[in-house]
Design an enzyme around this catalytic site. Sequence first.
Site, PDB file in Angstrom:
ATOM      1  N   HIS A  49       0.866  -1.178   0.000  1.00  0.00           N
ATOM      2  CA  HIS A  49       0.000   0.000   0.000  1.00  0.00           C
ATOM      3  C   HIS A  49       0.900   1.224   0.000  1.00  0.00           C
ATOM      4  O   HIS A  49       1.736   1.383   0.882  1.00  0.00           O
ATOM      5  CB  HIS A  49      -0.893  -0.009   1.234  1.00  0.00           C
ATOM      6  N   CYS A  50       0.741   2.069  -0.991  1.00  0.00           N
ATOM      7  CA  CYS A  50       1.615   3.233  -1.084  1.00  0.00           C
ATOM      8  C   CYS A  50       0.872   4.483  -0.605  1.00  0.00           C
ATOM      9  O   CYS A  50      -0.107   4.887  -1.210  1.00  0.00           O
ATOM     10  CB  CYS A  50       2.095   3.431  -2.519  1.00  0.00           C
ATOM     11  N   PRO A  51       1.323   5.095   0.506  1.00  0.00           N
ATOM     12  CA  PRO A  51       0.629   6.288   1.012  1.00  0.00           C
ATOM     13  C   PRO A  51       0.810   7.510   0.113  1.00  0.00           C
ATOM     14  O   PRO A  51       0.023   8.441   0.179  1.00  0.00           O
ATOM     15  CB  PRO A  51       1.281   6.523   2.379  1.00  0.00           C
ATOM     16  N   TRP A  52       1.878   7.488  -0.745  1.00  0.00           N
ATOM     17  CA  TRP A  52       2.150   8.667  -1.576  1.00  0.00           C
ATOM     18  C   TRP A  52       1.230   8.740  -2.760  1.00  0.00           C
ATOM     19  O   TRP A  52       1.180   9.700  -3.493  1.00  0.00           O
ATOM     20  CB  TRP A  52       3.596   8.669  -2.059  1.00  0.00           C
TER      21      TRP A  52
END
Length: 155
Positions: A152-155
């Site tokens: 999961h990429c928060p960016w």
Amino acid sequence: MAPSHVLRCCQRGLAWIPVIFIALVVCWSYYAYVVELCVFTVLSTTEQLVYLTFFHLSFIMFVWSYWKTIFTNPANPSKEFCLPKAEKERYEKEERPESQQEILWRAASNLPLYTRTGSGAIRYCDRCQVIKPDRCHHCSACDTCVLKMDHHCPW
Ligand SMILES: [Zn+2]
Ligand SMILES: [Zn+2]
């Protein structure tokens, strides 16, 4: 509103902070490159034109990809991977893992599954109640099973 609902809304709101941070960095870099460098520092018009053309080509591609990445919903397993209603009820009532696996094996007999757990069992997500296709993982941040999930990429 239930407390869990409020928590979920807060989490969704906070998830935008990294995205806003990136957007601000992008705006700042745009200003630094276009205004400070191309307009005030570079004096030859031909150079300015070359700099600005290449910059804008890359910039548009970057913004378009970033936009698509943020606003494309993650792909979830298709309906064939959900247990039929009757099987699901049997699965939930069943307490022995071996019998639960039997139910899953029967339901998955026609599905293209090659990946098993370390113990050779069919991978099943109790939260989404689906048989996990190969390379599918449950994302705890999105709270859903995501196909071809890496992280999961928060960016
Ligand atoms: Zn996620
Ligand atoms: Zn799941």
